[in-house]
Design an enzyme around this catalytic site. Structure first.
Site, mmCIF file in Angstrom:
data_model
loop_
_atom_site.group_PDB
_atom_site.id
_atom_site.type_symbol
_atom_site.label_atom_id
_atom_site.label_comp_id
_atom_site.label_asym_id
_atom_site.label_seq_id
_atom_site.Cartn_x
_atom_site.Cartn_y
_atom_site.Cartn_z
ATOM 1 N N PHE A 27 28.288 11.020 -36.178
ATOM 2 C CA PHE A 27 26.935 10.582 -36.523
ATOM 3 C C PHE A 27 27.066 9.393 -37.453
ATOM 4 O O PHE A 27 27.435 9.533 -38.621
ATOM 5 C CB PHE A 27 26.101 11.670 -37.189
ATOM 6 C CG PHE A 27 24.702 11.196 -37.461
ATOM 7 C CD1 PHE A 27 23.736 11.236 -36.469
ATOM 8 C CD2 PHE A 27 24.350 10.656 -38.691
ATOM 9 C CE1 PHE A 27 22.450 10.761 -36.695
ATOM 10 C CE2 PHE A 27 23.070 10.173 -38.928
ATOM 11 C CZ PHE A 27 22.122 10.229 -37.923
ATOM 12 N N LYS A 40 23.500 5.972 -48.769
ATOM 13 C CA LYS A 40 22.863 7.163 -49.318
ATOM 14 C C LYS A 40 22.934 7.242 -50.840
ATOM 15 O O LYS A 40 22.100 6.685 -51.529
ATOM 16 C CB LYS A 40 23.420 8.410 -48.637
ATOM 17 C CG LYS A 40 23.056 8.468 -47.149
ATOM 18 C CD LYS A 40 23.201 9.822 -46.563
ATOM 19 C CE LYS A 40 22.909 9.830 -45.068
ATOM 20 N NZ LYS A 40 21.510 9.508 -44.729
ATOM 21 N N ASP A 53 33.634 5.847 -42.438
ATOM 22 C CA ASP A 53 32.212 6.023 -42.714
ATOM 23 C C ASP A 53 32.083 7.101 -43.784
ATOM 24 O O ASP A 53 32.111 8.298 -43.488
ATOM 25 C CB ASP A 53 31.470 6.418 -41.439
ATOM 26 C CG ASP A 53 29.973 6.616 -41.658
ATOM 27 O OD1 ASP A 53 29.551 6.747 -42.829
ATOM 28 O OD2 ASP A 53 29.228 6.663 -40.666
#
Length: 400
Positions: free
Chosen positions: A141, A255, A226
């Site tokens: 993801f 984030k 990531d």
């Protein structure tokens, strides 16, 4: 009269239904706690998918945001502002890299990483023009742009959004032999999550990440990590890669970098990689804006103390010990690292969604994924007693 039911209906009436939120309407928050429109409090065990690693409204982050709001919020990258240099320098130091490229969202960071890897491949490695490929993992993801969903194996994220962008080879996560076999003369990068978050907090086999690092070095391929969900303290280290002593060529961050206040993302790499970009070849109007830089610099300074990494490691041990005690009592598996856990519920008991709804009724908020799995990612400011409370509520839900 309760306000929540009508507030939920109002929220659904004029929005596209691209999310399926729990029926709770939050009006305020502080630390690890949320309060809804009816005054009911909830322990936040999702933390905005790690965007709220430092909790809601951390005093130092709020102070930084207020101070910057009173001075300057946006210039665009057409000019340099007085918060930019500090942010880039301090984040680069935290990452152990030469350069930083600030953006806004995690998906933008991933798109930036893809573009940089391709350009590096053509200009530095000498890949055949138009033939660059990137090796990625099943269950990944990395975002929801059209390019990124092109190499997703989640049909909900991918179906009906074609035609798909070529240039990606998908291999099983954790399978070093398959990854090695997929690399050819036109491979420019391997793009991986050190721990797969959306898949259910899946930790790869021991030795996998060092193996990826070794193969990438041997084959002259960039290792792109990531760390948008796994990084910045979540797993008990600044970066999840650190647990196996691995340093990627490129970090993708987001984030938590925005402190739960503004969207901030970044790519960090050395000059021989990020230096391939020249003016006009990539950009973002809001990327690296003054407000974002002011908040994110304070985030970097919080991480530089090591306090939050230690909290995640120590409290994570407590969380995982409590969760492991529920295996065979409604849980069939527990995975994760630090204050990050994926829990597989016995599907004969309930779905993940049902478990989250019942936890909500007991004042704990979490998120389900992939049927019978739920994820826990509380803010790193959570206390030991609050962790025990969350585990106790989960135990009560599983006991029926």
């Amino acid at each position: 009269m309760l306000r929540t039911p009508s507030a939920v209906r109002d929220a659904e009436r004029h929005t596209a239904h691209n999310y399926h939120p729990l029926p709770v309407v939050i009006s305020s928050a502080e630390g690890a706690w949320l309060t809804d429109v009816d005054g009911r409090r909830y322990l936040d065990c999702l933390a905005g998918y790690s965007a709220l690693n430092f909790g809601h409204r951390h005093p130092k982050l709020i102070e930084a945001a207020h101070a910057q709001l009173d001075r300057l919020t946006l210039t665009s990258r057409a000019f340099i502002h007085d918060q930019f240099a500090d942010f880039c320098r301090e984040l680069a130091a935290l990452c152990g890299k030469d350069l930083v490229l600030p953006m806004n969202t995690g998906a933008e960071a991933v798109e930036t990483g893809i573009k940089v890897a391709r350009k590096w491949g053509y200009q530095v490695k000498g890949v055949t023009p138009g033939q660059a490929n990137i090796v990625v993992a099943e269950g990944n993801f990395h975002g929801r742009t059209t390019t990124i969903v092109s190499f997703s194996t989640d049909e909900d994220a991918r179906a009906d959004f074609g035609p798909y962008t070529p240039g990606f080879t998908v291999v099983p996560y954790g399978d070093l032999d398959a990854l090695t076999a997929a690399i050819d003369e036109n491979t420019v990068a391997v793009l991986l999550e050190p721990i797969q978050g959306e898949q259910g907090v899946v930790v790869p086999p021991e030795g996998y990440l060092p193996g990826v690092r070794r193969v990438c070095t041997e084959r002259n391929v960039l290792f792109v990590a990531d760390e948008i969900q796994s990084g910045l303290g979540r797993t008990g280290a600044t970066f999840a890669c650190e647990h196996e002593g691995v340093e990627p060529d490129m970090y993708l961050l987001g984030k938590a970098l925005g402190g739960g206040i503004v969207p901030v993302s970044a790519v960090a790499a050395n000059r021989d990689v990020l230096g391939v970009l020249q003016p006009g070849q990539h950009g973002s109007t809001f990327g690296g804006n003054p407000l974002a830089c002011a908040v994110a610099t304070e985030v970097v300074r919080l991480l530089a103390t090591g306090e939050f990494q230690r909290r995640s490691a120590e409290l994570g041990e407590r969380l995982h010990a409590g969760l492991r005690g529920l295996i065979g009592k409604g849980l069939v598996a527990v995975r994760g690292r630090g204050l990050w856990a994926g829990l597989d519920i016995d599907p004969e008991l309930m779905t993940g969604r049902q478990a989250c709804e019942r936890l909500m009724e007991r004042g704990v908020l979490a998120k389900d994924t992939h049927g019978s799995t739920i994820r826990l990612a509380p803010p790193l400011v959570i206390t030991a007693d609050e962790i025990d409370h969350a585990v106790a509520q989960l135990a009560a839900v599983l006991a029926g």
